[in-house]
Enzyme design. Structure first.
Site, PDB file in Angstrom:
ATOM      1  N   GLN A   1       9.991  -2.271   4.375  1.00  0.00           N
ATOM      2  CA  GLN A   1       8.533  -2.343   4.268  1.00  0.00           C
ATOM      3  C   GLN A   1       7.908  -1.678   5.493  1.00  0.00           C
ATOM      4  O   GLN A   1       8.198  -2.047   6.632  1.00  0.00           O
ATOM      5  CB  GLN A   1       8.009  -3.772   4.164  1.00  0.00           C
ATOM      6  CG  GLN A   1       6.498  -3.749   3.877  1.00  0.00           C
ATOM      7  CD  GLN A   1       5.845  -5.103   3.811  1.00  0.00           C
ATOM      8  OE1 GLN A   1       5.807  -5.824   4.801  1.00  0.00           O
ATOM      9  NE2 GLN A   1       5.319  -5.457   2.641  1.00  0.00           N
TER      10      GLN A   1
ATOM     11  N   CYS B   1      -0.966  -7.652   4.363  1.00  0.00           N
ATOM     12  CA  CYS B   1      -1.008  -8.495   5.557  1.00  0.00           C
ATOM     13  C   CYS B   1      -2.425  -8.544   6.128  1.00  0.00           C
ATOM     14  O   CYS B   1      -3.040  -7.500   6.367  1.00  0.00           O
ATOM     15  CB  CYS B   1      -0.038  -7.974   6.612  1.00  0.00           C
ATOM     16  SG  CYS B   1       0.018  -9.002   8.096  1.00  0.00           S
TER      17      CYS B   1
ATOM     18  N   LYS C   1       2.919  -3.404  -1.938  1.00  0.00           N
ATOM     19  CA  LYS C   1       2.672  -4.845  -2.002  1.00  0.00           C
ATOM     20  C   LYS C   1       1.248  -5.089  -1.558  1.00  0.00           C
ATOM     21  O   LYS C   1       0.834  -4.657  -0.478  1.00  0.00           O
ATOM     22  CB  LYS C   1       3.649  -5.607  -1.101  1.00  0.00           C
ATOM     23  CG  LYS C   1       3.512  -7.126  -1.228  1.00  0.00           C
ATOM     24  CD  LYS C   1       4.598  -7.848  -0.430  1.00  0.00           C
ATOM     25  CE  LYS C   1       4.569  -9.344  -0.712  1.00  0.00           C
ATOM     26  NZ  LYS C   1       3.394 -10.014  -0.135  1.00  0.00           N
TER      27      LYS C   1
ATOM     28  N   ASN D   1       3.799 -12.566  -6.623  1.00  0.00           N
ATOM     29  CA  ASN D   1       4.182 -13.245  -5.392  1.00  0.00           C
ATOM     30  C   ASN D   1       3.120 -14.281  -5.056  1.00  0.00           C
ATOM     31  O   ASN D   1       1.960 -14.111  -5.376  1.00  0.00           O
ATOM     32  CB  ASN D   1       4.318 -12.199  -4.267  1.00  0.00           C
ATOM     33  CG  ASN D   1       4.449 -12.811  -2.885  1.00  0.00           C
ATOM     34  OD1 ASN D   1       3.686 -12.504  -1.977  1.00  0.00           O
ATOM     35  ND2 ASN D   1       5.417 -13.675  -2.693  1.00  0.00           N
ATOM     36  N   GLY D   2       3.548 -15.373  -4.412  1.00  0.00           N
ATOM     37  CA  GLY D   2       2.594 -16.370  -3.937  1.00  0.00           C
ATOM     38  C   GLY D   2       2.832 -17.752  -4.525  1.00  0.00           C
ATOM     39  O   GLY D   2       2.646 -17.951  -5.731  1.00  0.00           O
TER      40      GLY D   2
ATOM     41  N   ARG E   1       8.309 -17.896   1.513  1.00  0.00           N
ATOM     42  CA  ARG E   1       8.665 -19.011   2.389  1.00  0.00           C
ATOM     43  C   ARG E   1       9.690 -19.963   1.779  1.00  0.00           C
ATOM     44  O   ARG E   1      10.562 -20.476   2.474  1.00  0.00           O
ATOM     45  CB  ARG E   1       7.405 -19.778   2.788  1.00  0.00           C
ATOM     46  CG  ARG E   1       6.541 -19.061   3.805  1.00  0.00           C
ATOM     47  CD  ARG E   1       5.180 -19.724   3.944  1.00  0.00           C
ATOM     48  NE  ARG E   1       4.384 -19.559   2.734  1.00  0.00           N
ATOM     49  CZ  ARG E   1       3.318 -20.287   2.442  1.00  0.00           C
ATOM     50  NH1 ARG E   1       2.941 -21.244   3.256  1.00  0.00           N
ATOM     51  NH2 ARG E   1       2.627 -20.054   1.342  1.00  0.00           N
TER      52      ARG E   1
END
Length: 347
Positions: free
Chosen positions: A80, A110, A149, A222-223, A245
């Site tokens: 990335q 981010c 992303k 994602n998430g 995570r």
């Protein structure tokens, strides 16, 4: 294509692997998904796509260290990148392909202040044409996949139309055909990166709708995803699932991924088997001067819910940082866990 590069892109499907590696991936996480973490994760799942931490173009071009290092055992592995200068990104993408990476991913998600000041990350969602230029510049010089992303919006630019316009410009003008969508918006001011992972509400239906409206594109979600059962539900709507995570803090979930999501018939390994399979890597790294704690910090969550897990974590936390700490410290910690430890069933 460089001589070191695999003949088949990582998201292609082979006769022996009916599913793309994009079907399930572990998210790039700063200070977490380093090469030690990726080696550990790969011992549990052979087919999951692994990502590096985000690496900035400035670090690669001007830094003194090797920011592109990874082990052969990590494939399939994606780099990335963080950056917004098309020429710099193209240069770094070419270097990454020459090193053997299977994919390049551009960070457009981010939200940290440091990232914004460098003009990359989530703030780039507001500059779709620039993102398209960045993707095109990289695609022009490499043959491996270049992916994005991103979030579902930033600040007050959070309409579905805004999101669709971003995807349309980046896919049509940049040539990007694979997107991983974090199903939260990002607040660029007022929230910390940690708060941005928790406070903005998840909106899975919006991401599902995006996939329906751009059905020709490959899209992952994602998430907030915590179990393989949840991943299976998302895969009814999406091409792929990215877990962050939870995969790090509860790595035992990865023990069942190949069987549950990729159709593998191989026996599921146990936690102790994984730890002992890590020993040769630990020995090699220790011989290079790596501190044991730099490796074992990634394995602390493996035995969640198993009797002795707390003692396992405590022993490693208290002893792995000591001078001369070696395999015996890990073996002693492992002896505190009830055995045999069967792999947790999540599918």
């Amino acid at each position: 294509m460089s001589e070191t590069q695999h003949a088949m892109p990582q998201n292609a499907m082979s006769p022996t692997q009916p599913f793309s590696a994009q079907r399930f991936s572990v998210a790039p996480m700063l200070d977490w998904t380093d090469r030690h973490c990726r080696h550990f994760h790969r011992l549990m799942t052979g087919q999951t796509l692994l990502y590096t931490e985000m690496v900035t173009t400035g670090a690669i071009i001007h830094g003194k260290g090797d920011y592109l290092g990874f082990g052969d055992a990590e494939h399939p592995v994606a780099l990335q990148l963080g950056g917004s200068n098309p020429a710099d990104l193209a240069h770094c993408a070419k270097l990454a392909e020459e090193r053997g990476y299977d994919e390049i991913n551009l960070n457009v998600g981010c939200p940290s202040d440091r990232v914004q000041n460098g003009m990359f990350g989530a703030c780039l969602m507001g500059q779709a044409s620039l993102v398209a230029d960045c993707i095109k510049a990289m695609r022009d010089v490499v043959s491996i996949p270049v992916t994005v992303k991103t979030r579902i919006g930033i600040d007050d630019q959070d309409s579905y139309e805004f999101l669709c316009d971003f995807i349309r410009q980046v896919s049509e003008n940049g040539g990007c055909d694979t997107f991983i969508i974090h199903a939260r918006k990002a607040w660029l001011s007022g929230l910390s990166p940690k708060e941005n992972r928790e406070i903005p509400p998840l909106d899975y239906p919006r991401v599902y709708q995006l996939k329906r409206d751009f059905s020709h594109l490959t899209m992952g979600i994602n998430g907030g995803i915590k179990t393989l059962e949840e991943a299976k539900t998302h895969l009814q709507h999406m091409d792929g699932v990215m877990v962050g995570r939870e995969a790090y803090q509860n790595p035992g979930m990865l023990l069942n991924v190949d069987q549950a999501l990729f159709g593998s018939q191989a026996p599921v390994k146990t936690g102790p088997e994984i730890i002992r399979a890590l020993y040769p890597y630990i020995e090699t790294e220790l011989s290079k001067g790596t501190y044991l704690g730099h490796i074992t910090r990634h394995i602390l969550g493996l035995f969640q819910g198993v009797p002795g897990a707390r003692q396992f974590r405590r022993h490693l936390s208290e002893n792995a940082h000591k001078a001369g700490a070696g395999i015996d410290v890990v073996e002693q910690a492992l002896s505190m866990v009830s055995q045999p430890q069967e792999a947790p069933v999540q599918a």
